[in-house]
Design an enzyme around this catalytic site. Structure first.
Site, short mmCIF file in Angstrom:
data_model
loop_
_atom_site.label_atom_id
_atom_site.label_comp_id
_atom_site.label_asym_id
_atom_site.label_seq_id
_atom_site.Cartn_x
_atom_site.Cartn_y
_atom_site.Cartn_z
CB ILE A 384 -5.90 18.84 -31.41
CG1 ILE A 384 -7.41 18.88 -30.41
CG2 ILE A 384 -6.09 20.45 -32.16
CD1 ILE A 384 -7.95 20.22 -30.38
CG ASP A 385 -0.03 18.25 -31.80
OD1 ASP A 385 -0.04 19.31 -32.52
OD2 ASP A 385 0.96 18.33 -31.39
CG ASP A 386 -1.23 12.91 -32.75
OD1 ASP A 386 -0.48 11.49 -33.53
OD2 ASP A 386 -1.17 12.99 -31.27
CG HIS A 460 2.17 21.62 -35.11
ND1 HIS A 460 2.28 20.57 -34.13
CD2 HIS A 460 3.52 21.91 -35.35
CE1 HIS A 460 4.28 20.64 -33.56
NE2 HIS A 460 4.76 21.30 -35.11
#
Length: 667
Positions: A384-386, A460
């Site tokens: 999810i962060d990427d 993010h």
């Protein structure tokens, strides 16, 4: 409350000129280091257990050779400290388990126990109680070679593979990395293999008492006590000569393992499930020439780095993460959307989007795949962060096919929305992976067993969704904002789950709140700003030790680093502090410490794999640990020191040019 000063503190032409030169040097660095395919990829450094375990793996599989062992030995000896220890991060105290694994690996490779370096290591290990006090994972490695009794290792029944996803303590109650590690280990621990080693490699000298006298378990109260009783039941069950469903369970587990191997030969893109999957299949009789085994063994080549006669092994590789953040930094520093550098990176990034399903679908229905993984190949676990950073990076670049470009962003955003947890936050890989009881199992004395939402990932995602066009007043984003405000510490900062630590969390959250249109003059924001200013170092930079995960008094304290200084600056710039004394000093620090080649030096570890709490977040129920972080796993991203400063310098320059003589709330 504000730290903004009078117009006399506005940015001087001299500083702006120095910033522009620093930006240009940094841009040149990224231009010359971009791969022909379009990505950037920096080394991901962790600790010496990577090399020790790789050496042990090659011995267990029977594929070791003198040249490889020599290179691994050279690295292990290079990373040994003067006091004979090995640690979890740069500047950390020596860690018992890490030192035990390195010591045993060196003996396997032929180093004599009478070598002065081994004597120093042994003295430290014995001073900490020796092997009996090491963590479970270390004891598993030793048991593989007959150096620890399998009966003294907590049991993991392979029958867990048969539990449906709605039953408590099923495979999917564990984090993605934990389930991918535990399942192959359940096979290994059922068969209890013992690989023969030379007598000279045995480590009886690391036992201050008899091997059978293992340390007493921790608290036997509550859930932990129940699991210790369950562990005894599993052991009793394992002693039976017949297990009616075990064959079915192992067959199911093997299918799961084989199905989850990635194209590059890894499992989950990370070292632990990779090595244990290979070991489990070897135990079950898989020949080394079997396609799964061959691909798994050969895949390690991309994770190893040979330099100056030494070999080091990465726990993971981070090309997507590095590429996204390099793109954002270049965009923020003024590179136009049609720049060939950005367009080439954007094309590569779009091709890297994961179109396949994965483990996340067990808990998330009716959501189309569209995330990005951290690595080159990891279709089962998009991150999810990427994905959030990929959307931010792609939003401001031109690529060859605008419609495909828009579709990639839309699919990524919709996938992220489907992954939002009930509390409004986002985790790294799964949705609502929050059953804290799993962290109490006797096996779980290292790392994190669950993957709960965190403020940094949530921030993010929020910033990404707003940037690609979602309205801040839509329900998922308002829920996320409430989550972020609830996660703020009383004195102002936010906890950093995936970066060290409160500086990272705060550096992620404040830009997200600004993107949402939150009032940056509100008291809660000003508390965060005041916390950052109060923790600025005398040299103008910011730094925070990994030890802040063990001692809250160390939050925001540590030698200045390029990446952490940049996170603080990103937070302050988003809060309207561009003309403040604190920001100017921080910018001056970055300019002064940049090297001629456009890079920065940074020995410190500023990334976090596992804080070591078990539950994945700071909590009164989290396990305590010393500053050596024996339950943690810290990371040094070798590109953090370069793209984060470029991002901060670029935003500062943009803000100063747009808003001279006053605070700038950049968008």
């Amino acid at each position: 409350m504000t730290t903004r000063e009078t117009p006399e503190s506005s940015v001087s032409p001299g500083l702006l000129n120095a910033v522009s030169k620093a930006v240009s040097r940094s841009q040149d660095y990224f231009a010359r280091t971009q791969s022909p395919e379009g990505f950037w990829w920096g080394e991901l450094e962790s600790n010496s257990t990577m090399e020790a375990e790789y050496l042990m793996l090659t011995h267990f599989l029977g594929i070791g050779d003198e040249d490889t062992w020599r290179k691994l030995t050279n690295h292990l000896l290079e990373t040994q400290r003067e006091d004979g220890t090995w640690g979890q991060y740069y500047g950390s105290p020596g860690d018992l388990s890490t030192s035990v694994e390195c010591y045993f690996a060196l003996k396997l490779a032929g180093l004599s126990m009478d070598d002065p370096r081994m004597i120093k290591a042994r003295e430290f290990i014995l001073s900490k109680g020796g092997v009996p006090q090491a963590r479970v994972f270390t004891k598993i490695w030793l048991a593989l070679f007959g150096q620890w009794d399998w009966k003294r290792v907590p049991a993991i029944p392979p029958e867990m593979a048969l539990l449906p996803s709605w039953v408590p303590m099923n495979l999917y109650d564990f984090s993605s990395w934990a389930r991918a590690t535990m399942l192959p280990l359940s096979i290994v621990m059922t068969h209890r293999p013992s690989c023969r080693i030379p007598d000279s490699a045995a480590i009886s000298e690391l036992f201050p008492n008899e091997q059978g006298k293992s340390p007493r378990p921790g608290s036997m109260e509550g859930v932990a006590g129940i699991f210790h009783i369950a562990d005894r039941i599993f052991r009793w069950y394992n002693s039976f000569p017949l297990h009616p469903v075990r064959r079915i369970a192992i067959r199911r587990a093997v299918k799961w393992i084989v199905d989850h191997q990635d194209e590059d030969g890894s499992w989950g893109g990370i070292q632990p499930p990779w090595v244990y999957s290979l070991i489990s299949l070897k135990v079950l009789g898989y020949d080394l020439n079997h396609p799964v085994m061959r691909k798994g063994i050969e895949g390690f080549r991309a994770f190893t780095i040979e330099e100056n006669g030494a070999m080091r092994v990465q726990a993971c590789v981070s090309p997507v993460w590095d590429t996204c953040l390099a793109m954002v930094a270049l965009e923020d520093s003024g590179l136009p959307p049609d720049s060939p550098i950005l367009s080439r990176a954007g094309e590569w990034l779009i091709r890297a989007q994961v179109a396949d399903g994965g483990d996340w679908q067990v808990r998330v229905k009716n959501t189309t795949p569209g995330g990005w993984a951290f690595e080159f190949a990891n279709s089962a676990y998009p991150d999810i962060d990427d994905t959030a950073e990929a959307l931010i990076a792609l939003k401001s670049v031109d690529t060859e096919d605008p419609e495909r470009h828009r579709k990639a962003i839309r699919r990524g955003a919709e996938w992220m929305l489907g992954m939002q947890s009930k509390n409004g936050g986002w985790a790294a890989f799964d949705k609502d992976n929050t059953r804290r009881a799993v962290a109490a199992i006797p096996f779980a004395d290292f790392g994190e067993m669950i993957d709960p939402p965190s403020a940094d990932v949530t921030a993010h995602v929020v910033e990404a969704l707003v940037r690609v066009g979602y309205q801040a007043d839509m329900a998922p984003l308002r829920k996320a904002a409430r989550y972020l405000w609830n996660e703020q510490e009383e004195d102002g900062p936010w906890f950093g789950r995936w970066g060290v630590n409160y500086i990272y969390g705060t550096g992620a959250v404040l830009p997200a709140l600004k993107a949402m249109g939150e009032d940056m003059s509100a008291g809660a924001v000003r508390r965060a700003v005041a916390w950052l200013v109060a923790h600025q170092n005398e040299d103008g930079g910011w730094g925070e030790s990994c030890a802040s995960y063990a001692d809250l008094a160390l939050a925001g304290h540590g030698p200045s680093s390029a990446s952490q200084t940049s996170w603080a600056l990103l937070a302050l710039l988003a809060s309207g502090e561009s003309d403040s004394h604190a920001v100017r000093r921080g910018i001056e620090y970055l300019v002064a410490t940049q090297r001629e080649d456009g890079t920065w030096e940074e020995p410190w570890f500023t990334g976090a794999g596992f804080p070591g709490y078990g539950v994945g977040s700071r909590s009164k129920r989290a396990r305590s640990q010393g500053m050596e972080l024996p339950s943690g796993f810290m990371i040094k991203y070798h590109l953090y020191r370069n793209y984060w400063p470029l991002m901060a310098l670029g935003r500062f320059r943009r803000c100063s040019e747009r808003c001279p003589n006053r605070g700038c709330l950049i968008q």
